[in-house]
Design an enzyme around this catalytic site. Sequence first.
Site, PDB file in Angstrom:
ATOM      1  CE  LYS A 144      -4.060   1.898   0.304  1.00 22.43           C
ATOM      2  NZ  LYS A 144      -3.593   2.760  -0.838  1.00 22.43           N
ATOM      3  CE  LYS A 164       3.587   6.763   6.104  1.00 24.05           C
ATOM      4  NZ  LYS A 164       3.272   7.790   5.072  1.00 24.05           N
ATOM      5  CE  LYS A 177       5.060   7.376  -1.192  1.00 22.85           C
ATOM      6  NZ  LYS A 177       4.304   7.440   0.050  1.00 22.85           N
ATOM      7  CB  THR A 237      -2.552  13.050   5.829  1.00 20.83           C
ATOM      8  OG1 THR A 237      -2.840  12.087   4.813  1.00 20.83           O
ATOM      9  CG2 THR A 237      -1.099  12.925   6.225  1.00 20.83           C
ATOM     10  CG  ASN A 242      -4.665  16.599   1.460  1.00 18.22           C
ATOM     11  OD1 ASN A 242      -4.547  16.093   2.563  1.00 18.22           O
ATOM     12  ND2 ASN A 242      -5.801  16.546   0.789  1.00 18.22           N
ATOM     13  CB  SER A 257      -5.786   4.459   2.133  1.00 16.42           C
ATOM     14  OG  SER A 257      -5.549   5.605   1.373  1.00 16.42           O
TER      15      SER A 257
HETATM   16  N1  GLU Z   1       0.836   8.809   0.176  1.00 17.04           N
HETATM   17  C1  GLU Z   1       0.317   8.653   1.499  1.00 17.04           C
HETATM   18  C2  GLU Z   1       1.403   8.234   2.453  1.00 17.04           C
HETATM   19  O1  GLU Z   1       2.566   8.434   2.212  1.00 17.04           O
HETATM   20  C3  GLU Z   1      -0.906   7.770   1.539  1.00 17.04           C
HETATM   21  C4  GLU Z   1      -0.699   6.375   1.124  1.00 17.04           C
HETATM   22  C5  GLU Z   1      -1.976   5.568   1.029  1.00 17.04           C
HETATM   23  O2  GLU Z   1      -3.032   6.075   1.387  1.00 17.04           O
HETATM   24  O3  GLU Z   1      -1.880   4.436   0.585  1.00 17.04           O
HETATM   25  O4  GLU Z   1       1.136   7.756   3.525  1.00 17.04           O
END
Ligand code: GLU
Length: 417
Positions: free
Chosen positions: A68, A92, A104, A188, A219, A346
């Site tokens: 993810k 994370k 990513k 976030t 954001n 998410s």
């Molecule tokens: N890009 C965000 C992060 O770095 C969200 C990632 C997601 O929702 O999968 O946490």
Amino acid sequence: MPSDLYAQALTRLDDAAEHSKAHPETVQRLRQPKQLLEVSIPLRMDDGSLRIFTGYRSRHDDARGPAKGGIRFHQSVTKNEVKSLAFWMTFKCAVAGLPFGGGKGGVIVNPKELSLAEIERLSRAYVRAVGRNIGPDTDVPAPDVYTNAQIMAWMMDEFSVMVGKRTPAVITGKPVALGGSLGRDDATGRGAYYQLKELESIRDLEPAKTTIAIQGFGNAGQHFASLAHADGYKVVAVSDSRGGVHDPEGLDIPTILEIKQSKGRVDGGKETEITNEMLLELDVDVLVPAALEGVITEDNAKDIKAKIVIELANGPTTPAADAILEKARTMVVPDILANSGGVTVSYFEWTQNREGWYWKLETVHERLAEIMKREFRAVYDKHESRSISMRTAAYALALDRLADAHEATGTKSDFAR
Ligand code: GLU
């Protein structure tokens, strides 16, 4: 200390391993991504010319569930950066207790130079290029720097065409009308705000007397600023990539937001203008780096006056800077915990897509608050009981959870005779 981002990520893994039950085999497995894909994306531009863009997708680990993590469109994207960001996503998701691994993606592009139609073609072409490696049960992308709900909609649509069926759970951060979750847009910033509330009770903070500076007004930074301001906190400085504003009496965040929306930049009128570098060194109680990685380094860490740093951006502090902040007894709420609210909602979106049963906004907020507060406390308790930094505590907790998944299929201790 290594300057290379991935080498920095590995130092965090090594630090965590000292405080985790993880078997050395688990640590060994987590040292490299499971998959790192590089694709070239030929794109027909509006003026008829052809440009070739380079894109990446990394699946770092998927022991706890499908990978993810977001996709960024930025001119400074590199393969190494994507690899590092995917590594951070593994930790994370584990620290937030989500059933996901880490991934990513990114494209080297300055989206501000592209028309909307070019961005749509690029988004769809990226999905065609990496499409066989993503999916609801393999790797689930989301927005990241300079990508948004609109782009997620194009990507979901393209993937659905590729596989011949509507597949909303392939990507999160979609518009609500296309299967997005209520509350994903501010998740976030909101997740970090819930953690600030935990800190408020631990440290006896008085909002009206607590000053906050926020670097980055995208954001995450905008929503965090709005929530903190509405709660009575004194947000005294904000900035975006072009610079910022500072008013020691506190900024009126709704006005700054309006100006940002109309002029496309942070501008407060009467407040003094400051640079991004100056903002980091302001004499405030809470500093929130909410832009890009590597802004707090060994060169400026000693000048940081804030006693609390909440990392809304991914990787804003280098390991060398960490050591300096730790000596100064600055509490750093690490990125993998502080900004995990986005990926947590998410997860809610992915769940709702698979179930086909959509939640009320209050349900999203309630469940997000529960997870953020619980995991903040778990990290804080480890930090206190072991006298280690919040960062090492967060990594150690995540590593313990990763170890549970990896080691459930056995380690040398089970197999050696
Ligand atoms: N890009 C965000 C992060 O770095 C969200 C990632 C997601 O929702 O999968 O946490």
